[in-house]
Design a protein around this motif. Structure first.
Motif, mmCIF file in Angstrom:
data_model
loop_
_atom_site.group_PDB
_atom_site.id
_atom_site.type_symbol
_atom_site.label_atom_id
_atom_site.label_comp_id
_atom_site.label_asym_id
_atom_site.label_seq_id
_atom_site.Cartn_x
_atom_site.Cartn_y
_atom_site.Cartn_z
ATOM 1 N N ARG A 1 40.052 34.102 29.093
ATOM 2 C CA ARG A 1 39.911 35.441 29.400
ATOM 3 C C ARG A 1 38.297 35.743 29.768
ATOM 4 O O ARG A 1 37.933 36.322 30.689
ATOM 5 C CB ARG A 1 40.470 36.806 28.844
ATOM 6 N N ASN A 2 37.494 34.995 28.964
ATOM 7 C CA ASN A 2 35.864 35.106 29.258
ATOM 8 C C ASN A 2 35.493 34.396 30.548
ATOM 9 O O ASN A 2 34.298 34.525 30.615
ATOM 10 C CB ASN A 2 35.219 34.555 27.846
ATOM 11 N N PHE B 1 36.592 34.339 33.354
ATOM 12 C CA PHE B 1 36.895 34.861 34.772
ATOM 13 C C PHE B 1 36.994 36.337 34.815
ATOM 14 O O PHE B 1 37.098 37.072 33.626
ATOM 15 C CB PHE B 1 38.109 34.306 35.466
ATOM 16 N N GLU B 2 36.872 36.982 35.835
ATOM 17 C CA GLU B 2 37.104 38.499 36.033
ATOM 18 C C GLU B 2 38.000 38.809 37.087
ATOM 19 O O GLU B 2 38.450 38.065 37.954
ATOM 20 C CB GLU B 2 35.671 39.094 36.490
ATOM 21 N N GLN C 1 39.155 40.984 39.805
ATOM 22 C CA GLN C 1 38.727 41.814 40.936
ATOM 23 C C GLN C 1 39.702 42.628 41.797
ATOM 24 O O GLN C 1 40.908 42.079 41.533
ATOM 25 C CB GLN C 1 37.594 40.927 41.869
ATOM 26 N N LEU D 1 41.638 36.689 40.828
ATOM 27 C CA LEU D 1 40.572 36.078 39.764
ATOM 28 C C LEU D 1 39.388 35.712 40.403
ATOM 29 O O LEU D 1 39.510 35.095 41.672
ATOM 30 C CB LEU D 1 41.409 35.021 38.974
ATOM 31 N N GLN D 2 38.186 35.895 39.802
ATOM 32 C CA GLN D 2 37.029 35.312 40.236
ATOM 33 C C GLN D 2 36.435 34.656 38.920
ATOM 34 O O GLN D 2 36.007 35.307 38.053
ATOM 35 C CB GLN D 2 35.964 36.445 40.805
ATOM 36 N N ASN E 1 33.868 33.073 36.232
ATOM 37 C CA ASN E 1 32.683 33.650 35.793
ATOM 38 C C ASN E 1 32.193 32.480 34.842
ATOM 39 O O ASN E 1 32.519 32.348 33.549
ATOM 40 C CB ASN E 1 32.886 34.742 34.987
ATOM 41 N N SER F 1 44.901 43.629 31.154
ATOM 42 C CA SER F 1 44.184 45.100 31.219
ATOM 43 C C SER F 1 44.858 45.854 32.082
ATOM 44 O O SER F 1 44.254 46.644 32.844
ATOM 45 C CB SER F 1 42.682 44.816 31.411
#
Length: 1177
Positions: free
Chosen positions: A98-99, A101-102, A104, A673-674, A676, A857
């Motif tokens: 999870r860390n 990607f974000e 969107q 997903l983006q 990161n 989330s």
């Protein structure tokens, strides 16, 4: 609607229906025979008593037995997918990373408004360039001084056709010994134009039938030369500009940058004035009625000239125009099934052109009948029409009646309808009445004595229609954007912005200003440039952007894919496509040249039409904003399946244009997903190849981690594209050795998501696949594909037989898995015309895939699809066991003793019982019949027509038919045209002996028929060698009918009878839960005398839906909002003048030969062009 068999049918749906207790092969009891006692028993009690012939100890399996088999099949598939698919494990992998990607959100309203604004800005820059060009052209022409004594050697320019003409010893310039000073230029390849260009010069194209050395053309070349500097300055201000074109009303085309003309191998009849973009810019929309005199005096060549003239007139109309065509003698009647004005689209014009060819001359001339019919058509306000530029075009060989009473009744004093008259053929009639009709009704009189005068005279009316526009001045200088068409010089699909250019000169001091149009300016915009402004990979595989115009035609749409690429003249030309055979009439010249029509794909044809989409289309055409969630049908990418899905439509108008923009999103694509990778990037100031997880893209890792296919996306500007994925991956890796993570030349979103998914799919290998024995469950491969562009196939050797598209968004299994819950089976694609599957090496597999849904989330998305590839033969054997009385494969088969009754199963009784799995498209997936294994992937009607028809008639399947208007078809073989030509006048011996006859119209008509038969024979014949050597010459655009099947409303499990006379069959069908499969058990047919109507699924050639019916319910559209068809100051005194003289055989033959051989001055077409053009200049 059920399709009845000829002698075969199916009973209506019902629970546990059974066959009647008489032999399936043999006579049935007659109507008077006593009914067997068994008929009185409940249906379910009958099942155990129905024994199959030749196997008296067995009966058809009961319904609960078959339901048990279905559950076993469901459990087996689910178990394999849980173990090997790794859906749950992949969910955990995403959560564990999870860390990296974000999540969107796609906000439809904001997205669509931003894209619409970006497109508006792009087009506005082109509009400013257009206005600079139009203003400059008007000023240059106003300042130009006409030169009567101008000579060819005084003009220096680049003739775009010069190179081709020098190579052709038969060209007109070589024959004439042209003195024009033609520049010889050097060209450089330019990727923006996909062509060789020269940015320092413009190029000039002049139609073949216009003499380049005429005073008019030389003056035109003289003043338009000044446009060269404006073209160059425009490009300096906007380097993204593509073709800039000035189409002159004299026929000259000047375009920038210079590039050689792509002339066809046959005669080049390209004329800019006949192209839709020019016509759209040169006049307002039109309501036109064409009336054709078919009285007895119209015979032979004159009638043929009229038919060709009507065809050419139709080609001057665009989709903004409305038209009808009628013939008249004593009475008038429409030539086609159209009883009122219809839109002048490609398909309607085709109907007219075909109908015109069947016109026959007979009776007497009745102008009154023709004009009354035409005025009635134009006064019909109960239909959709342009409501602008109303006109009547009359083609006749001459007459004395002026029908003044008709004009007084319908058109005077306001004269809202213009009348154009055309005197066709060689004759010595008085043309004064025809001239008077045109002059008295704000029209124009034209003469068409021969085929050479057709093209010029059927387009000159546009000068008259342009008068109100010129007189309106700045108010009429409105930029219009065209439909989509294929650029003739290699840009692909484009749209063109057009702006009219007016003549600002005055005939003398104090005189009225000139009211003729000089031409039209055009600037092309490539569709790819517009597409680059739209989001692509953030919308997911099934999200997209589209745009439509006021006609409802798509500007952007993923289904806009014309299949035929024609090359010819600039701005929408097409290649020459010679006609086959020798027709008995002069065809439309456009049929001979086949210039490419604009791509007019309606939004409702680009998608599967329904009421919701009709409402969305209407709202977009009206320029409204809107949002609507709908349940609709979508066609799979391979066009074999139909899915019922939810879609969110959001739309807004694109300001300052006639376009409206829409966004389509599935609910599961609301989030994406983006990647990161900022922490990794900060740690590694080295090339991207040093990033973590990049090593799993290297071929050296494939043996242990599985083969990786990467989507061929534009990750970086310098990345060399390749259709071979191995080579593309090699190019990618080499570039990554040089590119740093923060490089500006790369698309970080695409690049980082690719690397992220590389690592995530590698973890799936590590956690799930590597430790599993695929052979235990007869699997050829396991795989995962992601939104980021990764497709990982394990083990590595399975990649050798992987045939799916490396771009997941273009893979049918990927897109269908996202739209369907559960497991989606995809058998290998088989065409009925191809040979059966090769099963020797056990490499034929069946894909089973499912989407991975992740909740993060509180946000749900589907970033990947996983699946397995089943070994066909092994799973066919397993299928038999699962649909049998055995509990596992090692258990011995159960035998039924002669004294007991047993139920048949799919393994022991495969000689009597047919058991199959069919997918939701009706394609065979598995069968218990070994001889059917090589037919897996075929439409089931090709395997068992009776059974497929019964499934359809019992609502297990629903049929959807649609039309593909963008297909490419091979030309039809030449027909055997042995009939004599129709309408040929045969003179008598008395005629030959009469000296006066030799100078008559009849003699001239006969002579021309013989002459054209010799001269144009080569035009109308195809070149076999060319057709064989050139793939393009073998295909043309056509309409294909597509038929797909999908699951109907029946979800229950039940039995039914295929009622086939003496050969009835019992069958059972049941949907398998959580899959796209239908499980079918049926008695095998033991009799062959029953024939069934075979359901067709393959694409077939079609004429499309019946146009005569479609025009009765036209689709909603809106024309341009401003109409320029009237100006009180218009001077209508110039309305055409002609001379009537008795034809002299010697003079006429000389003139005709000069025209046909392409020699300078004198021919009617060139003289006529000179007279009209001189008035403009």
């Amino acid at each position: 609607m059920a399709v009845p068999a000829r002698t075969c049918g199916a009973s209506p749906p019902g629970p546990a229906q059974t066959a009647l207790p008489w032999p399936r092969c043999g006579p049935r009891p007659g109507p008077g025979a006593p009914r067997p006692l068994l008929l009185l028993l409940p249906p379910l009690l009958l099942l155990p008593l129905l024994a199959a012939p030749g196997a008296s100890a067995y009966s058809f399996p009961q319904q609960h037995t078959m339901q048990h088999w279905a559950r076993r099949l469901e459990q087996e598939v689910d178990g394999v997918m849980r173990i090997f698919g790794g859906v749950q494990q992949l969910r955990e992998i995403y959560k564990d990373n999870r860390n990296l990607f974000e999540v969107q959100e796609n906000e439809p309203q904001k997205l669509v408004e931003k894209v619409a604004g970006d497109i508006e800005s792009l087009l506005d820059r082109k509009v400013q360039a257009l206005k600079r060009l139009a203003d400059a052209a008007e000023n240059f022409q106003k300042a130009h001084r006409w030169q009567d004594n101008i000579k060819e050697e005084d003009i220096v320019y680049y003739d775009a056709k010069a190179d081709a003409e020098l190579d052709d010893p038969e060209s007109e310039d070589v024959e004439r010994g042209s003195k024009v000073s033609t520049l010889r230029l050097d060209f450089c390849e330019d990727s923006n134009f996909k062509n060789k260009v020269n940015y320092s010069y413009t190029a000039v194209q002049i139609p073949t039938d216009i003499y380049k050395g005429s005073t008019v053309i030389l003056n035109e070349l003289n003043w338009t030369e000044a446009l060269e500097n404006v073209f160059v300055e425009n490009r300096r201000q906007d380097p993204t500009l593509l073709w800039q074109v000035f189409g002159s009303a004299t026929g000259v085309t000047r375009y920038y940058p210079a590039t050689p003309w792509r002339a066809p191998k046959k005669i080049d009849l390209y004329d800019v004035r006949r192209r839709p973009w020019y016509i759209q810019g040169a006049s307002s929309p039109k309501d036109m009625v064409i009336i054709v005199d078919v009285s007895g005096s119209v015979s032979g060549l004159t009638l043929k000239l009229m038919k060709t003239s009507v065809c050419e007139m139709l080609d001057t109309l665009s989709d903004d125009d409305y038209v009808n065509v009628a013939s008249f003698n004593e009475k008038a009647q429409p030539v086609s099934c159209f009883t009122h004005l219809v839109q002048a689209n490609v398909r309607n014009k085709k109907v007219f052109k075909e109908a015109v060819q069947s016109m026959v001359a007979k009776g007497t001339t009745g102008y009154k009948a023709g004009f009354e019919y035409a005025f009635d058509q134009l006064q019909n306000s109960n239909i959709t029409r342009a409501n602008c530029n109303k006109m009547i075009m009359m083609f006749t060989d001459g007459g004395e009646d002026r029908v003044q009473d008709v004009f007084e009744k319908y058109n005077w004093p306001n004269r809202t309808v213009r009348v154009f008259t055309f005197s066709v053929g060689q004759h010595n009639y008085d043309v004064t009445p025809l001239q008077w009709m045109a002059c008295a009704n704000k029209g124009y009189y034209f003469e068409i004595p021969s085929i050479g005068a057709i093209r010029i005279n059927t387009q000159e009316y546009l000068d008259v229609l342009g008068r109100p526009m010129v007189l309106a001045g700045k108010e009429a200088k409105q930029v219009q954007w065209t439909n989509v068409y294929e650029d003739a010089l290699g840009l692909g699909l484009v749209v063109t912005g057009t702006l009219p250019v007016f003549n600002l000169t005055q005939d003398g001091p104090g005189e009225k200003k000139n009211q003729l149009i000089l031409g039209v300016m055009g600037i092309d915009v490539a569709l790819n440039d517009i597409k680059r402004l739209t989001p692509n990979y953030t919308l997911g595989a099934n999200g997209y952007v589209f745009a439509i115009d006021l006609n409802g035609y798509v500007l952007l749409h993923p289904n806009l894919k014309p299949q035929v690429s024609h090359m010819s003249g600039l701005a929408g030309g097409g290649r020459v496509s010679p006609m086959r055979g020798t027709p008995d009439f002069l065809p439309c010249l456009s049929q001979t040249t086949n210039f490419r029509e604009p791509v007019t794909l309606d939004f409702l044809d680009a998608e599967l039409e329904d009421e919701n989409k009709e409402e969305i289309r209407r709202s977009m055409i009206d320029g409204n904003k809107g949002h609507k969630q709908i349940r609709t049908l979508v066609k799979s990418l391979d066009e074999r399946y139909i899915d019922e899905v939810m879609r969110n439509y959001t739309w807004v108008p694109i300001r300052s244009t006639n376009y409206s923009l829409g966004l389509v999103l599935p609910p599961y694509s609301t989030f994406y997903l983006q990647a990161n990778l900022s922490d990794q990037i900060l740690q590694v100031k080295l090339p991207i190849s040093k990033l973590k997880d990049f090593e799993f893209l290297l071929p050296s890792s494939f043996e242990s981690e599985g083969h990786v296919f990467i989507a061929p996306r534009e990750y970086c500007k310098d990345l060399n594209a390749s259709e071979n994925n191995t080579e593309f991956l090699k190019n990618f890796i080499e570039l990554m050795e040089k590119v740093t993570p923060d490089s500006k030349q790369c698309n970080n979103f695409l690049l980082h998501n690719l690397i992220l998914d590389t690592g995530i799919t590698q973890q799936l290998v590590e956690r799930v696949w590597r430790d599993q024995d695929l052979n235990t469950y007869s699997l050829l491969a396991v795989f995962a594909a992601t939104d980021g562009g990764i497709t990982r196939v394990f083990p590595n050797k399975a990649a050798e037989d992987w045939t799916e598209d490396p771009e997941p968004f273009n893979a049918s299994f990927y897109r269908r898995s996202l739209d369907n819950r559960g497991y989606v089976f995809k058998p290998p694609h088989q065409d009925a015309l191809l040979r059966p599957l090769e099963l020797e090496n056990d490499t034929v597999g069946i894909l089973v895939s499912t989407a991975v849904e992740v909740s993060l989330s509180g946000r749900t998305l589907r970033p990947a699809v996983v699946g397995v590839k089943l070994d066909l033969e092994a799973w066919a054997e397993k299928f038999k066991v699962l649909a049998s009385n055995r509990t596992h494969q090692d258990q011995p088969q159960k035998q039924c003793s002669p004294s007991s009754h047993c139920e048949m199963d799919c393994e022991v009784n495969n000689e009597d019982l047919l058991c199959v799995l069919i997918d939701d498209g009706g394609f065979l997936v598995l069968s218990n019949q070994n001889h059917q294994w090589d037919q897996v992937g075929r439409f089931f009607s090709e395997v068992d027509a009776h059974l497929m028809l019964a499934l359809y008639n019992n609502s297990f399947y629903t049929r959807k038919e649609s039309y593909d208007y963008q297909a490419a078809c091979a030309p039809q073989p030449p027909g055997n045209l042995g009939a004599a030509p129709r309408g040929v006048f045969v003179p008598t011996i008395a005629d030959f002996l009469n000296l006066a006859w030799w100078t008559s119209a009849a003699a001239w008509s006969l002579f021309q028929q013989l002459l054209y038969g010799l001269i144009y024979h080569s035009w109308l014949q195809g070149d076999p060698a060319e057709a064989e050597g050139n793939p393009e010459a073998r295909e043309s655009s056509c309409v294909m009918k597509q038929t797909q099947y999908y699951f109907g409303s029946v979800n229950a499990s039940y039995n039914a009878i295929i009622d086939c006379g003496n050969c009835s069959r019992l069958f059972h069908a049941q949907r398998l839960t959580n899959t796209n499969l239908l499980f079918v058990v049926a008695e095998k047919p033991l009799c062959s005398q029953c024939e069934a109507a075979r359901l067709l699924q393959k694409e077939t050639h079609s004429d499309g839906p019946e146009q005569c019916e479609l025009v009765q319910r036209p689709r909603y559209r809106r024309g341009p909002h401003i109409c320029f068809d009237y100006n009180a100051t218009e001077d209508t005194s110039d309305c055409g003048r002609g001379a009537s003289f008795p034809p002299s055989l010697g003079i006429l033959v000389s003139l005709q030969l000069l025209l046909l051989l392409g020699l300078p001055p004198g021919p009617q077409a060139q003289v006529h062009a000179h007279v009209h053009a001189s008035r403009r200049l």
